[in-house]
Write a protein that holds these residues in place. Sequence first.
Motif: not given
Length: 131
Positions: A58-75
């Motif tokens: 969940a924390w990494f998803r928030r970081q991705a949504e904020a543009g701090l890291i790339g979009r998460i490859d959920e698969a």
Amino acid sequence: DLAFTDASFDAVVAVQNGISAFHVELPVLLSQVVRVTKPGGCALLSTYSERFWDDRLAWFRRQAEAGLIGRIDEARSTDGTIVCHDGFVASTVGQCAVRAGLAMAHLEERVDLDIVEVDASSLFYVLTRTR
């Protein structure tokens, strides 16, 4: 390759998932850490607890949504490893892997290993160099 002479430090610290952050094979990392630690000194390495997966993802998803890291490859983000489409990878390093890494690096007789879990979120591996 830690560019320090052998037995340089009383303590070596790699926290905030420091094991994963170096992106090297675990036996190599452990060998280098022990090599630069003085006999009687200790190394403190941390990783996320497997029990912390949902909160961590969940924390990494928030970081991705904020543009701090790339979009998460959920698969591909499973079993303790976060994978982003921009190439970022962060892995959890379990106790079995650390013990195996010590064995592969032939360090079992050179260090004592203590494992401490804090708040069901982090594992701390304390390596005390015995010789």
